[in-house]
Scaffold this active site. Structure first.
Site, short mmCIF file in Angstrom:
data_model
loop_
_atom_site.label_atom_id
_atom_site.label_comp_id
_atom_site.label_asym_id
_atom_site.label_seq_id
_atom_site.Cartn_x
_atom_site.Cartn_y
_atom_site.Cartn_z
N ASP A 88 -5.57 89.68 -17.12
CA ASP A 88 -6.82 88.99 -16.83
C ASP A 88 -7.32 89.20 -15.40
O ASP A 88 -8.52 89.42 -15.18
CB ASP A 88 -6.70 87.49 -17.14
CG ASP A 88 -5.46 86.85 -16.54
OD1 ASP A 88 -4.71 87.53 -15.80
OD2 ASP A 88 -5.22 85.65 -16.81
N THR A 117 -1.48 89.78 -4.86
CA THR A 117 -0.94 89.66 -6.20
C THR A 117 -1.88 88.76 -6.98
O THR A 117 -2.68 88.02 -6.40
CB THR A 117 0.49 89.07 -6.18
OG1 THR A 117 0.99 89.03 -7.53
CG2 THR A 117 0.51 87.67 -5.59
N HIS A 166 5.75 36.99 -23.36
CA HIS A 166 6.50 37.25 -24.59
C HIS A 166 5.64 36.95 -25.82
O HIS A 166 6.16 36.69 -26.91
CB HIS A 166 7.79 36.43 -24.65
CG HIS A 166 8.65 36.56 -23.44
ND1 HIS A 166 9.49 37.63 -23.23
CD2 HIS A 166 8.76 35.77 -22.34
CE1 HIS A 166 10.10 37.49 -22.06
NE2 HIS A 166 9.66 36.38 -21.49
N GLN A 242 6.04 84.24 -5.10
CA GLN A 242 4.87 84.91 -5.67
C GLN A 242 3.80 83.88 -6.04
O GLN A 242 2.61 84.17 -6.02
CB GLN A 242 5.23 85.74 -6.91
CG GLN A 242 4.06 86.55 -7.45
CD GLN A 242 4.46 87.46 -8.58
OE1 GLN A 242 4.17 87.18 -9.73
NE2 GLN A 242 5.11 88.57 -8.26
N SER A 290 -15.89 49.49 -41.33
CA SER A 290 -14.94 49.84 -42.39
C SER A 290 -15.71 50.26 -43.62
O SER A 290 -16.73 49.65 -43.96
CB SER A 290 -14.04 48.65 -42.71
OG SER A 290 -13.32 48.86 -43.92
#
Length: 428
Positions: A88, A117, A166, A242, A290
């Site tokens: 690419d 690179t 809870h 790299q 629904s």
């Protein structure tokens, strides 16, 4: 169907490129292949101009600078070249050389990509894409959510509400305070997000400027690289292999994961408040809740946001884990992974939009909130036992527990309990 690989809209595989694309299309400017190639071309061209500035190549005329700066991103031509070379970034290099070889710049065509690179170009391109998306799209919409939460927190700061720990009646809070907790947590994350910038490199094949120094030893390539990266609005990473170490990505992704978890928690809490009847949902006349139950108005935007956050976070967790290490100076597996960045950002954006939409469709059901609060006078047991502690009762907790534990108390029950306490009339 196109022979180049483009897919008709009715054949898209993912919902972010199909039914939801209209919601996230702004991200195409940062995460599409076209966007990545645009930034790759920009970096390559700016690098050429910088080489001229440092005397590595000849001085360019204003017309030549204009030619370079005007090179378009011809997606199809780049793809044709890539199909031949199977690389690419090399396709970008050849594409630029192809164009300038037909101009007065043909004598410097060989210097396109000099000493670099592919990761020098990619690291800068990805940095510009991600930083741009964060600045223009992601941080603004998270800030919008924070603004809405902050506004509603202030609006309902005095709306008393039964708190639940809870899942059980606990004590009193306010609806505004609970929203304020999410707003405060989000504010801290926004501050962090604004400070994160993805880094890039420009130091050659293994980060040592080998080719640069071998051919042009008199140039200070460290200074060149640092100044160039700042010039193209990329934070320099001067110590690299790299590839750029992905630490800046990891920090950003961890923070986005954190934001998404906060908002996922908000979505789940709002869903529960809706279930408890604490929230009224806006009735949009033409919408259907629904296909079987005509009466239903469902908290679909909170539910959709929850699912989207879970997909995005699964990817962010993968990136954080995967990108923390690259074998020796580089292996290519990261390249495959980072091509999916746009998916995580897209599902995050969809969920941010859903949170905003969901918050615009609800309001507290103040009547029901009050009724529920007044149906649980047992929550006053906390205040009562602490008052008794302050009066010297060493068995205050046990005495209160004996009467209240498991009881759904009325005002009358609490009054009766207080009247039977061995305390003064004033204390009662």
């Amino acid at each position: 169907m196109s022979t180049r690989g483009e897919i008709p809209i009715d054949l898209h595989i993912t919902p972010i490129d199909g039914r939801n694309y209209h919601k996230i299309k702004a991200l195409s400017a940062y995460f599409s292949e076209q966007a990545l190639n645009r930034e790759r071309i920009y970096v390559e061209i700016q690098y050429l101009l910088w080489l001229s500035k440092y005397g590595v190549i000849r001085k360019l005329s204003k017309k030549e600078i204009t030619i370079l700066s005007s090179i378009p991103t011809n997606y199809h031509r780049i793809r044709d070249i890539e199909s031949e070379v199977n690389h690419d970034v090399k396709a970008i290099e050849l594409y630029i050389q192809e164009i300038i070889s037909k101009t007065t710049l043909k004598d410097i065509a060989s210097m396109v990509h000099f000493g670099l690179t592919s990761e020098d170009i990619n690291s800068c391109a990805y940095a510009r894409c991600i930083n741009g998306a964060m600045e223009k799209i992601i941080i603004p919409i998270i800030s919008d959510i924070h603004t809405v939460l902050q506004k509603q927190a202030r609006q309902y700061k005095n709306l008393s509400m039964l708190a639940r720990t809870h899942g059980q009646p606990a004590t009193g809070t306010t609806y505004g305070k609970e929203l304020g907790v999410f707003a405060h947590r989000l504010q801290n994350c926004i501050s962090n997000l604004k400070s994160y910038r993805i880094k890039g490199k420009l130091s050659g094949n293994v980060g040592t400027f080998n080719a640069h120094v071998a051919v042009f030893p008199k140039i200070n390539w460290l200074t060149f690289s640092s100044k160039f990266l700042k010039h193209i609005a990329v934070v320099p990473e001067m110590v690299a292999t790299q590839i750029v170490p992905y630490d800046s990505y990891i920090c950003l992704f961890q923070e986005l994961l954190h934001v998404n978890l906060i908002l996922l928690g908000l979505a789940q809490d709002m869903w529960l408040y809706a279930m408890l009847g604490y929230l009224k949902q806006k009735n949009i006349f033409k919408e259907v809740g629904s296909t079987a139950l005509p009466h239903k108005i469902n908290p679909i935007y909170f539910e959709g946001a929850e699912g989207g956050f879970e997909i995005a976070n699964a990817l962010f967790e993968l990136y954080i884990r995967k990108l923390s290490y690259s074998r020796l100076q580089r292996d290519l597996s990261d390249s495959t992974v980072r091509r999916s960045f746009g998916i995580a950002f897209s599902y995050s954006l969809l969920s941010y939009q859903s949170i905003l939409e969901a918050l615009s469709r609800i309001e507290p059901n103040e009547k029901h909130i009050k009724e529920d609060l007044l149906s649980h006078y047992e929550i006053l047991s906390e205040a009562i036992q602490n008052y008794l502690r302050a009066k010297g009762f060493t068995d205050a907790y046990e005495k209160t527990k004996l009467f209240f534990r498991g009881l759904i108390a009325t005002r009358s029950d609490v009054k009766k309990y207080i009247l039977n306490l061995p305390i003064s009339k004033k204390d009662k």
